[in-house]
Scaffold this motif. Sequence first.
Motif, short mmCIF file in Angstrom:
data_model
loop_
_atom_site.label_atom_id
_atom_site.label_comp_id
_atom_site.label_asym_id
_atom_site.label_seq_id
_atom_site.Cartn_x
_atom_site.Cartn_y
_atom_site.Cartn_z
N CYS A 1 0.84 -1.20 0.00
CA CYS A 1 0.00 0.00 0.00
C CYS A 1 0.87 1.25 0.00
O CYS A 1 0.63 2.20 -0.75
CB CYS A 1 -0.92 -0.02 1.21
N LEU A 2 1.89 1.26 0.86
CA LEU A 2 2.80 2.41 0.91
C LEU A 2 3.56 2.56 -0.41
O LEU A 2 3.82 3.67 -0.88
CB LEU A 2 3.78 2.25 2.08
N ALA A 3 3.93 1.42 -1.02
CA ALA A 3 4.62 1.47 -2.31
C ALA A 3 3.71 2.06 -3.39
O ALA A 3 4.16 2.84 -4.24
CB ALA A 3 5.07 0.07 -2.71
N TYR A 4 2.43 1.71 -3.35
CA TYR A 4 1.47 2.27 -4.31
C TYR A 4 1.32 3.77 -4.11
O TYR A 4 1.30 4.55 -5.07
CB TYR A 4 0.13 1.56 -4.16
N SER A 5 1.25 4.20 -2.85
CA SER A 5 1.15 5.63 -2.55
C SER A 5 2.37 6.38 -3.09
O SER A 5 2.24 7.46 -3.69
CB SER A 5 1.03 5.84 -1.04
N ALA A 6 3.56 5.81 -2.88
CA ALA A 6 4.78 6.44 -3.38
C ALA A 6 4.79 6.50 -4.90
O ALA A 6 5.23 7.49 -5.50
CB ALA A 6 6.00 5.69 -2.87
N ALA A 7 4.29 5.45 -5.54
CA ALA A 7 4.24 5.42 -7.01
C ALA A 7 3.28 6.48 -7.54
O ALA A 7 3.54 7.13 -8.57
CB ALA A 7 3.82 4.03 -7.50
N LEU A 8 2.17 6.69 -6.85
CA LEU A 8 1.23 7.73 -7.26
C LEU A 8 1.83 9.13 -7.10
O LEU A 8 1.62 10.01 -7.94
CB LEU A 8 -0.06 7.63 -6.44
N GLU A 9 2.57 9.33 -6.03
CA GLU A 9 3.24 10.62 -5.84
C GLU A 9 4.26 10.87 -6.95
O GLU A 9 4.38 12.00 -7.46
CB GLU A 9 3.93 10.65 -4.47
N ALA A 10 4.97 9.81 -7.36
CA ALA A 10 5.91 9.94 -8.47
C ALA A 10 5.17 10.24 -9.78
O ALA A 10 5.67 10.99 -10.63
CB ALA A 10 6.73 8.65 -8.61
N GLN A 11 3.97 9.68 -9.94
CA GLN A 11 3.17 9.95 -11.13
C GLN A 11 2.75 11.41 -11.18
O GLN A 11 2.77 12.05 -12.25
CB GLN A 11 1.95 9.04 -11.17
#
Length: 352
Positions: free
Chosen positions: A138-148
């Motif tokens: 979940c945290l990895a997905y959040s970080a990926a969205l921030e990078a997006q």
Amino acid sequence: MKKLHVLFLFIMMVAVTVVSCDDEPLEGVFSVTGDGSDPSEPDPDSETCQLAFDTFVAAQAAFSSATEANYSQACGAYATAIQATIQLCGDASGTLQATLTSLGDCSTPDPCFQAEINANAALGALNNASSDNEEQLCLAYSAALEAQIEACGDASGNIQATIDALNCGGDCAAAQVATSEAREIFNAVDPLDEDAYTAACADYSMALQTQIAACGDADGSLNAIVLDLGDCSPPEQDGPVQVTIGDVFTNFNTATVSISGSLLSVIATDIDTGDTFTFDIVLQQTGDNVMQNTTLTVGGVVHTASIEATTPFVNNITANDDTTIVGTFSGTFTNPDNEEVLTAGGVINIVY
């Protein structure tokens, strides 16, 4: 083949974010069997399909993190993996082909497209999470969205809304929320309110330490903040007299002004060390070198301003009335043994 079906679902999600380009899809013959022949019918449950998916996932991860230097190579490998997956597993919805088309000829890096691919891969992993790794994914997905957001922008705010709606749970997520709240309170507190400042600072420091324990601190940035907060003593406020003595900055925290007729006598004190800076001045007198009987006491030794030294003591008073004394000073002081102490950047801003 639950994993395989989840991966198919992931590919469909990728297609939602893919923006088609005018480039033609990569063309050519991709051999996917040992003897060089094409499979007659794709079988999503076959071992060869599963192998194609595993290769696809690995190539996708390499592509999403590719740099400008290796973009073409990573893109080409990703395109080949997509083509093999189409041939071995099928692509009834056309989503794989749409992704392949969006890659174009792999000549021009597209950070936004890479970020979208990475975010969707992270979502696919989260959707297939177990109880043991759900928080991490979940945290990895959040970080990926921030990078997006950083790569593509977020004009509609939908990506940020997705981040805000995530509930990753666990000690780490709770610690991050607590740190954010403590930081907001600390940043809003008035440093002049010493009790409030100390309490808010202590809460913020504790929240940071709790986050470090729960989430880690790989780059040391959180611990650096903790060290900077120190013991949470309120920051020292600018005193009415400040000066650098030798190479040491001294803040005289307080100043008293005694009045005898038209003569003002000033005593500025560093309350931490007991050092003092004193001078006399005639009320309303301003200009250069109007300060009289100027002394500097450091470590119990009295130093007298010297106008005969190589760097003579000079001063300039710009305001001097019955409420305010403002000016600057610098130069040499000497002790009883005729040893010199140089001052620089002296500032006077006394309100009495």
